[in-house]
Structures are given as structure tokens and as C-alpha cells.
Design a protein around this motif. Structure first.
Motif, PDB file in Angstrom:
ATOM      1  N   ASN A 207       0.834  -1.197   0.000  1.00 33.13           N
ATOM      2  CA  ASN A 207       0.000   0.000   0.000  1.00 33.13           C
ATOM      3  C   ASN A 207       0.867   1.245   0.000  1.00 33.13           C
ATOM      4  O   ASN A 207       1.680   1.439   0.894  1.00 33.13           O
ATOM      5  CB  ASN A 207      -0.908   0.009   1.244  1.00 33.13           C
ATOM      6  N   ALA A 208       0.717   2.052  -0.995  1.00 40.51           N
ATOM      7  CA  ALA A 208       1.506   3.273  -1.103  1.00 40.51           C
ATOM      8  C   ALA A 208       0.575   4.469  -1.159  1.00 40.51           C
ATOM      9  O   ALA A 208      -0.567   4.371  -1.595  1.00 40.51           O
ATOM     10  CB  ALA A 208       2.370   3.226  -2.356  1.00 40.51           C
ATOM     11  N   SER A 209       1.108   5.608  -0.726  1.00 36.97           N
ATOM     12  CA  SER A 209       0.338   6.846  -0.767  1.00 36.97           C
ATOM     13  C   SER A 209       0.059   7.240  -2.218  1.00 36.97           C
ATOM     14  O   SER A 209       0.886   7.058  -3.100  1.00 36.97           O
ATOM     15  CB  SER A 209       1.130   7.951  -0.063  1.00 36.97           C
ATOM     16  N   THR A 210      -1.100   7.798  -2.462  1.00 37.43           N
ATOM     17  CA  THR A 210      -1.440   8.224  -3.817  1.00 37.43           C
ATOM     18  C   THR A 210      -0.589   9.407  -4.260  1.00 37.43           C
ATOM     19  O   THR A 210      -0.547   9.728  -5.441  1.00 37.43           O
ATOM     20  CB  THR A 210      -2.917   8.629  -3.888  1.00 37.43           C
ATOM     21  N   SER A 211       0.114  10.059  -3.294  1.00 36.00           N
ATOM     22  CA  SER A 211       0.952  11.197  -3.658  1.00 36.00           C
ATOM     23  C   SER A 211       2.339  10.766  -4.105  1.00 36.00           C
ATOM     24  O   SER A 211       3.158  11.592  -4.462  1.00 36.00           O
ATOM     25  CB  SER A 211       1.078  12.163  -2.468  1.00 36.00           C
ATOM     26  N   ALA A 212       2.627   9.465  -4.100  1.00 34.57           N
ATOM     27  CA  ALA A 212       3.947   8.995  -4.489  1.00 34.57           C
ATOM     28  C   ALA A 212       4.205   9.324  -5.949  1.00 34.57           C
ATOM     29  O   ALA A 212       3.348   9.157  -6.803  1.00 34.57           O
ATOM     30  CB  ALA A 212       4.051   7.488  -4.262  1.00 34.57           C
ATOM     31  N   PRO A 213       5.456   9.802  -6.289  1.00 32.06           N
ATOM     32  CA  PRO A 213       5.754  10.185  -7.663  1.00 32.06           C
ATOM     33  C   PRO A 213       5.975   8.984  -8.565  1.00 32.06           C
ATOM     34  O   PRO A 213       6.121   9.124  -9.760  1.00 32.06           O
ATOM     35  CB  PRO A 213       7.037  11.000  -7.522  1.00 32.06           C
ATOM     36  N   SER A 214       6.072   7.771  -8.033  1.00 36.02           N
ATOM     37  CA  SER A 214       6.249   6.569  -8.843  1.00 36.02           C
ATOM     38  C   SER A 214       5.476   5.449  -8.179  1.00 36.02           C
ATOM     39  O   SER A 214       4.823   5.631  -7.158  1.00 36.02           O
ATOM     40  CB  SER A 214       7.737   6.216  -8.915  1.00 36.02           C
ATOM     41  N   SER A 215       5.566   4.246  -8.808  1.00 37.10           N
ATOM     42  CA  SER A 215       4.884   3.100  -8.219  1.00 37.10           C
ATOM     43  C   SER A 215       5.676   2.511  -7.062  1.00 37.10           C
ATOM     44  O   SER A 215       5.242   1.544  -6.437  1.00 37.10           O
ATOM     45  CB  SER A 215       4.659   2.029  -9.301  1.00 37.10           C
ATOM     46  N   LEU A 216       6.832   3.065  -6.784  1.00 37.53           N
ATOM     47  CA  LEU A 216       7.674   2.536  -5.709  1.00 37.53           C
ATOM     48  C   LEU A 216       7.220   3.039  -4.349  1.00 37.53           C
ATOM     49  O   LEU A 216       7.224   4.246  -4.110  1.00 37.53           O
ATOM     50  CB  LEU A 216       9.128   2.966  -5.917  1.00 37.53           C
ATOM     51  N   PRO A 217       6.858   2.148  -3.441  1.00 36.98           N
ATOM     52  CA  PRO A 217       6.658   2.578  -2.052  1.00 36.98           C
ATOM     53  C   PRO A 217       8.011   2.975  -1.450  1.00 36.98           C
ATOM     54  O   PRO A 217       9.031   2.351  -1.752  1.00 36.98           O
ATOM     55  CB  PRO A 217       6.092   1.334  -1.372  1.00 36.98           C
ATOM     56  N   VAL A 218       8.013   4.007  -0.615  1.00 26.24           N
ATOM     57  CA  VAL A 218       9.265   4.537  -0.063  1.00 26.24           C
ATOM     58  C   VAL A 218       9.194   4.507   1.458  1.00 26.24           C
ATOM     59  O   VAL A 218       8.292   5.103   2.062  1.00 26.24           O
ATOM     60  CB  VAL A 218       9.517   5.981  -0.552  1.00 26.24           C
ATOM     61  N   LEU A 219      10.170   3.843   2.065  1.00 21.28           N
ATOM     62  CA  LEU A 219      10.282   3.795   3.525  1.00 21.28           C
ATOM     63  C   LEU A 219      11.565   4.500   3.948  1.00 21.28           C
ATOM     64  O   LEU A 219      12.662   4.020   3.680  1.00 21.28           O
ATOM     65  CB  LEU A 219      10.322   2.340   4.010  1.00 21.28           C
ATOM     66  N   PRO A 220      11.474   5.639   4.621  1.00 19.61           N
ATOM     67  CA  PRO A 220      12.670   6.301   5.126  1.00 19.61           C
ATOM     68  C   PRO A 220      13.118   5.696   6.465  1.00 19.61           C
ATOM     69  O   PRO A 220      12.295   5.273   7.285  1.00 19.61           O
ATOM     70  CB  PRO A 220      12.231   7.752   5.322  1.00 19.61           C
ATOM     71  N   ILE A 221      14.418   5.668   6.668  1.00 22.63           N
ATOM     72  CA  ILE A 221      15.028   5.321   7.955  1.00 22.63           C
ATOM     73  C   ILE A 221      15.709   6.593   8.447  1.00 22.63           C
ATOM     74  O   ILE A 221      16.615   7.109   7.793  1.00 22.63           O
ATOM     75  CB  ILE A 221      16.066   4.187   7.810  1.00 22.63           C
ATOM     76  N   VAL A 222      15.258   7.110   9.586  1.00 22.97           N
ATOM     77  CA  VAL A 222      15.665   8.445  10.039  1.00 22.97           C
ATOM     78  C   VAL A 222      16.358   8.348  11.389  1.00 22.97           C
ATOM     79  O   VAL A 222      15.915   7.602  12.276  1.00 22.97           O
ATOM     80  CB  VAL A 222      14.443   9.385  10.161  1.00 22.97           C
ATOM     81  N   GLY A 223      17.421   9.113  11.551  1.00 21.23           N
ATOM     82  CA  GLY A 223      18.107   9.178  12.841  1.00 21.23           C
ATOM     83  C   GLY A 223      19.317  10.079  12.742  1.00 21.23           C
ATOM     84  O   GLY A 223      19.765  10.438  11.646  1.00 21.23           O
TER      85      GLY A 223
END
Length: 751
Positions: A207-223
């Protein structure tokens, strides 16, 4: 005031043009004091002084830019040696320009009624400051040439590969500590099967956000830097289940250069194993589209920074465009220090990496320091190691940094030395923890750098309030005017920008700085900020220190605080030590010797010294505790730059008659009295102790705005006469509030 602070000074200097007009006319009006040749000589010197100030004004913006460039290369010995000298010279220049704005304000206040501004200007400023200006200008030119000679002018704001080495998908360590939960989260996000099996061409869509610029789901790792983001992503890439699940795993080290062509070329090379030579973006994107078409792809973008979102996010969308052809089940991992980047690219909530828990961290630390996780190490060293551990806040890179230092000498004396040292004082290689964290600082806009580095003057775990710190930044000159926006509001926005970049963390209603980021702040401001904790610290204070914090150590007495007088370039003193009656004597000496003060906060004082008028640069004065201070000396009215006076717990009873000369005063808070220039003044005659309280407003005749007097029913006619309301010519609105605490609410009268 700091380096970009000259922008504010320069705007003030532009207003000072009128000073030259009155200076020239005053020479004519006072010609009886001089012969014709003396008058001509003085006219010439005024013209030279005007020209020198204009030259200095024109030079400063270039010097600010040079400081910023030097900081990007401060890991080089030659630059590191010159940078503190350049900062010092710029600060001297700012002080001189700021002094002239004080004379401008003095003329504004007294010029029409007294010749003292003119005579003081001619007798003191013209002879003395001209030589100072020339000296500062020569020093700035000399340092600029030296930095030019080592190639600084052409520096671009990019990370040196020595400081930020390129990463790959292969981890340096075969084992990862304490990230089992995060690993499972990411594997779940990737829909990786529990067992290794042959790939299936059809998979469940993520499940990806409809605002995504591509079909790729993006998961950030932040720290924050050094917490293990890259290591976590690397261990995902070498996971057997992951390798079995994806057709292609692509690793790109982005760093701080989000160039779409470069990154597209690198992705193509990862797909084909061959370097592509075309520079045409359309050809590159079409080639990439074909290479990833109908493939299940995992792409890792490691170490992304703010410039990934440049052009209002269009750069990011342009980079992502070719990935619309990938097979369902493809995904992207992004590691970043910047929450703003994570929010700009994510399609699901990011994984926030904190420090390792104590048990896991101790095992990792033992491996770094002793080369083994076993418990067969020297018990004394283990005991010291456990005491060192809290300094590192669960950071794997911090454990590696200190572990390496400790492992070089397995003697208790060496380990105790490291235990007793501040982390920022220990010499570190470019890839160690504080240099790694410093990269986050380097990527800040210059105006935020000075705001954050100033925070090193506060001790660790200090709880900041946004509005309070914004007022201090304004007083120091760190905040630039932006049209008609209130400058304190701009300072609050600076604070919010630093919160958004994780330099502050919210705890309850206030904010703290992560201990390791605080160590980094102390490192980047080591020549400017210092905290005095005990007597021995006096031997460590940098000679050109600008900002000083005195903690309430029982070690200190008044003679120690008198030693501060030798640091004549100080702009800030935050003194939490209460010396009782002695503090008045100490402040008297400070007012004599420390003539560049902008901000002073002291615990208490019985009185303000008569020579407080020497502090021409003072913007902010705070007395934080209850104390016997009752009167403000008449010389206080010479502080034409003063913006804020806080004496919230002091029961002031008297202001001098010339209090209205404080034309820059924006806020005054005393026990029972709140004063906001151009806005509202509230007097609580109950808290202000009746007559003593009402007497406070007797001389505040320049106030403009709304005056409210509370608990009027507690005042007699004699009290009312003390207020001399008839002299408050500029009041827009007067409210007499009949409310008395504990006796209900009575009607108020508004005029």
C-alpha cells in the motif's frame, strides 16, 4: 552578535548616515572651539572615518561568506588555524559598527537638547575609532589573502570524501546489534517471505500513498549521524530472504549532491555493470526505464540530504519517473538524518532509529574496546567502561570512536582520562562520531549555524523555551529582519527550523538537545562558548571567548568571578552563582572591563552599578531570582540598545526620570509590572505592594499602547497621584480593573 549579525548592524549603519550630517554641521556650529586649520583637520578626519566605515560595511558580507566556506574545510590544518582568527576579526568589526549605531541613538535621544553627543563624538570617537577601523580592515584583508592562498575562494558547499566516505551495500561488521525489531519491520514492509523460495512474478502490492511520484513505495530510515541507519540498510541488502525475493538490489550513496543525471547513471551501471557515457537526461531515463521494466526491484538511497527536495520537490519526482515500469512488489529504502527529507519522500511512516538499549549497547561497547563481548576482561577497566557508557547515548559510532581510543592503551589511567574528559575535547578522526555529527551542522543555513552553535553555552540537558531562546538570539544579533515581521517571531521560526531538523527534541512543553549533538555544538564553538563548572575550568577558557556560562558551583567565590574581567571580548555572561552582596562589586568590575556585553543573566544582585551605562552594546538583562534590588540607577538610561529587562522576582520601587530614553526597550517585567513597548503595560497594584508598585509607572511616560492597572480598589488617592497618569500622553487605552484576588470580580473601567 555573531557573523551574519552584521546584516542587522549594517541596516543600523545605513540609518547612521544622518550622524555624518549632524557631525559635519556640528563642526561648523562649534567652530569657536577650534582654529580654522583645526576645524578643517577635523572635517577631514570625519570624512575619512565615514569612508572607512563604509568600506568595512562593504567588506563584511564577503567575510561572512568566507567564514562559511572555511567551516566546510575546517578539517584541514591550515584552515582550522585561520578560521578562529577570521571570526575574531569579524566580531571586532561588528563591535565597531555597533558602537556607531549607539551614537546614532544617543543623538536621536539627546541631540536636540544637548551638545554632549557632538562633543563626545569629536573628543572620543573621531580620534580613537579611526585607527581601530584601519587596524580591523587591515587584519580582515590579511586573513582573506591567506585563505585565498590555500584555495578557499573556490570552495563549494559539498562534503569532502575524506569526511564522508562513500558507502556500499556490504557492511563492515558481520553482526548487527539490537535492531531485530527494525529488521522485521523492514522485511514486513518489503513483503519478504519467511522462507527462501523461488521468486513469484506476481506479488501482493504494498500500500503506497497516492501522492507517491512513482509506483515505488518509499520507507525512510531516520536518525542522527552515527546511530546505525546505513548499517541497518546494509544488513537488509545482504539478507538471504531479501536477495532471493528481488530481481535487482541497487545501492546508491547519494550524500549531499542530489544530481539526477549522476544518480540515474549510477542506477543504470548497477543494473548493467557497465558505465554509461551519454549526458542526455532523456536518453538516460529511457534506458533506465527499459532496464527496470517488469523487474522486482529494491533500491536503497543512502545518506540523503535536504537538496533532494530542491526545486520544490521536482528533482525528486524527475529521478523517480523511470521507476514507474517496475513490477509490483518493488520498493525503496531511504536513509536520512533529515526529518524534512523523510516527510518529502515517504509513502508510509518512517522508521526512527534511536540509540541502542543499555544491555545491547554494553555488549557492543565491549566488542569495540576489548575486541570481545566476553566477561573475561579486566574488572577495573570494565567498571570505568560502564561509567563512560552514558556519555555515548547508545550511539554505535560513538562506541566505535571511544572503543578505538580505549583499546590503544589498556591502562586504568588512560581510561580514567577519557572518562573525565568532555567528548568534544578528545581528538577524533574525520569519520568518528563528532565529525560525523558535524556534517548535520554544516548543512544548516549559515543563520541557523550561529543560533545552534551558541547553544553550546548552556549545559547538557538544559531545557529550552522557544520564545526565551528566540529573544536571546535577537539580542545577540543572530536574527535578520524580514520586512514588517516582528523580529522575535522570526527568531521563533529559526527555532522551529532547528526542531524540524532534529537539533532540538521536545520534552513536555520544552526542548532539549541530544547529548551527542551538544558535544558537537561545543566542538564547533570551542573558541566562542565556554561553561565554567569549577575553579580548574578557568585555566581552559579560550582567550577570545564570546559567550560564558557560570554554573552555581560551591567552588566559586567573588575573586573567581573577577577573573572573568580579562576576557574583554565577552558578549554574554550567564551567571547562576549567587554571591549575595559581593555580586554588586563583581558587576561593577564587569561594567568597567567588559565593554562588548550584549546579554547578561545573573542569579541576583542587590544593586545595579552606576557604571552600567558603559554597556553600550547591551540588549538583554535578566535577574532570575528574588533579590533586594529596588532601584534602577540613572545611568541605566544610557543603554540605548537595551531591548529586554527581566527582573520578574524583584520588587522594583523606582525608575529614573529619564527612563523614556531607552528607545529600544521592547519588554520589561518586574514583580507586579509587565511592560511591552507599543503594546500593553499591566500593573498589579496588589503584587506591586500598593504605593511602591504604582510608583513604578511614574516615569514611564514614553509608553505607547494599552495601560491596565489591576486591583485598583486597593489604592488610595495618594497612590493614584503617585502614578502621574496625566503625563502619559501617548497611551491609547487605559483600563482600571477593580478585581481583587480572593474577593471576587468587580467592574472595570476603560478609557
Amino acid at each position: 552578535m555573531s557573523f551574519s549579525a552584521a546584516i542587522g548592524v549594517i541596516s543600523g549603519f545605513n540609518e547612521c548616515v544622518t550622524s555624518w550630517q549632524w557631525a559635519k554641521s556640528a563642526i561648523s556650529s562649534l567652530h569657536s572651539r577650534w582654529t580654522g586649520s583645526e576645524e578643517q583637520s577635523l572635517q577631514d578626519r570625519v570624512l575619512q572615518l565615514e569612508s572607512s566605515l563604509q568600506l568595512l560595511k562593504d567588506t563584511l558580507p564577503a567575510m561572512h561568506d568566507l567564514i562559511n566556506k572555511a567551516e566546510w574545510r575546517s578539517h584541514e590544518h591550515g584552515v582550522a588555524k585561520l578560521l578562529p582568527n577570521l571570526k575574531d576579526a569579524v566580531s571586532e568589526a561588528e563591535d565597531l559598527l555597533d558602537e556607531f549605531t549607539w551614537y546614532e541613538k544617543k543623538v536621536q535621544v539627546e541631540g536636540d537638547t544637548s551638545q554632549s553627543p557632538f562633543t563626545e563624538f569629536f573628543d572620543t570617537v573621531v580620534p580613537g575609532s579611526f585607527n581601530k577601523l584601519n587596524g580591523v580592515q587591515i587584519r580582515l584583508n590579511h586573513l582573506s589573502v591567506q585563505l585565498d592562498n590555500i584555495g578557499l575562494r573556490g570552495v563549494t558547499h559539498r562534503f569532502d570524501k575524506l569526511v564522508r566516505p562513500e558507502t556500499t551495500s556490504l557492511p563492515n561488521e558481520t553482526k548487527i546489534f539490537g535492531r531485530d525489531k527494525e529488521l522485521e519491520q523492514i522485511l514486513g514492509f518489503l513483503n519478504v517471505p519467511n522462507k527462501i523460495s523461488k521468486r513469484k512474478r506476481a506479488t501482493i502490492s504494498i500500500n503506497a500513498s497516492t501522492s507517491a511520484p512513482s509506483s515505488l513505495p518509499v520507507l525512510p530510515i531516520v536518525g542522527i549521524g552515527g546511530v546505525g541507519k546505513t548499517t541497518l540498510a546494509q544488513h537488509i541488502c545482504i539478507n538471504k530472504r531479501v536477495k532471493s525475493h528481488f530481481d535487482l538490489i541497487i545501492w546508491i550513496c547519494v550524500s549531499d549532491d542530489f544530481d539526477v543525471k549522476r544518480l540515474t547513471k549510477e542506477v543504470i551501471q548497477s543494473c548493467t555493470g557497465k558505465e554509461t557515457r551519454t549526458d542526455n537526461l532523456d536518453s538516460l531515463q529511457n534506458a533506465l526505464y527499459n532496464h527496470v521494466n517488469n523487474k522486482r526491484l529494491l533500491i536503497v538511497l543512502d545518506d540523503m540530504w535536504d537538496d533532494a527536495l530542491k526545486e520544490n520537490g521536482q528533482c525528486w519526482k524527475r529521478f523517480c519517473a523511470p521507476f514507474r515500469s517496475v513490477q509490483e512488489g518493488s520498493a525503496m529504502l531511504v536513509s536520512t538524518r533529515c526529518p524534512k527529507v523523510a516527510m518529502g519522500v515517504r509513502t508510509i511512516e518512517p522508521i526512527i532509529l534511536a540509540g541502542l538499549n543499555d544491555v545491547v549497547f554494553w555488549n557492543f561497547f565491549k566488542l569495540c574496546a576489548f575486541g570481545s563481548e566476553s566477561s573475561s576482561n579486566d574488572p577495573e577497566l570494565e567498571h570505568i567502561g560502564r561509567r563512560i557508557l552514558p556519555k555515548l547515548k547508545g550511539s554505535p559510532l560513538a562506541a566505535k570512536t571511544l572503543g578505538r581510543m580505549l583499546s590503544m592503551d589498556l591502562q586504568a589511567s588512560h581510561w580514567n582520562f577519557i572518562l573525565e574528559s568532555e567528548l568534544w575535547e578528545l581528538r577524533q578522526e574525520e569519520t568518528n562520531i563528532l565529525p560525523a555529527l558535524r556534517l548535520s551542522y554544516m548543512y544548516l543555513p549559515f543563520y541557523l549555524k550561529q543560533c545552534f552553535s551558541f547553544c553550546a553555552v548552556y549545559p547538557k540537558d538544559y531545557k529550552f523555551e522557544k520564545a526565551f531562546l528566540a529573544e536571546i538570539w535577537v539580542a545577540e544579533g543572530f536574527v535578520e529582519h524580514q520586512g514588517g515581521i516582528p523580529i522575535q517571531g522570526i527568531g521563533c521560526q529559526y527555532f522551529e527550523d532547528l526542531v524540524a531538523r532534529s537539533f532540538f527534541q521536545k520534552v513536555g512543553g520544552r526542548y532539549v538537545i541530544h547529548d551527542l549533538l551538544h558535544d558537537m555544538a561545543q566542538m564547533v564553538s570551542e573558541h566562542d562558548c565556554f561553561i565554567l563548572r569549577n575553579k580548574s575550568d578557568f585555566d581552559k577558557v579560550p582567550q577570545n571567548v564570546r559567550h560564558l556560562h557560570v554554573l552555581p558551583s560551591s567552588d566559586f567565590d567573588y575573586s573567581n568571578l573577577l577573573r572573568i574581567c580579562k576576557y574583554t571580548k565577552l558578549r554574554t555572561i550567564i551567571c547562576k552563582k549567587n554571591l549575595g552582596k559581593k555580586i554588586g562589586f563583581v558587576m561593577d568590575q564587569w561594567c568597567t572591563k567588559l565593554l562588548c556585553m550584549r546579554v547578561i543573566s545573573c542569579a541576583s544582585t542587590n544593586e545595579l552599578p552606576d557604571n552600567i551605562g558603559n554597556w553600550k552594546h547591551l540588549r538583554y538583562l535578566e535577574i532570575s531570582r528574588a533579590c533586594p534590588l529596588k532601584r534602577i540607577p540613572s545611568t541605566f538610561c544610557w543603554l540605548y540598545n537595551l531591548q529586554i529587562l527581566y527582573a520578574k522576582k524583584c520588587k522594583l520601587e523606582w525608575f529614573p526620570s529619564e527612563f523614556g530614553k531607552l528607545i529600544s526597550l521592547q519588554k520589561l517585567e518586574s514583580y507586579g509590572l509587565s511592560y511591552y513597548a507599543g503594546g500593553r503595560m499591566t500593573l498589579d497594584s496588589a503584587n506591586g505592594q500598593g504605593q511602591a508598585g504604582i510608583r513604578l509607572i511614574k516615569n514611564l511616560n514614553q509608553f505607547r499602547g494599552h495601560l491596565e492597572i489591576c486591583n485598583v480598589d486597593m489604592l488610595s488617592k495618594d497612590h493614584a497621584r503617585e502614578a502621574e497618569l496625566k503625563n502619559k500622553k501617548y497611551i491609547d487605552k487605559l483600563t482600571l480593573n477593580m478585581h481583587s484576588q480572593g474577593r471576587g470580580l468587580k467592574p472595570s473601567s476603560t478609557m
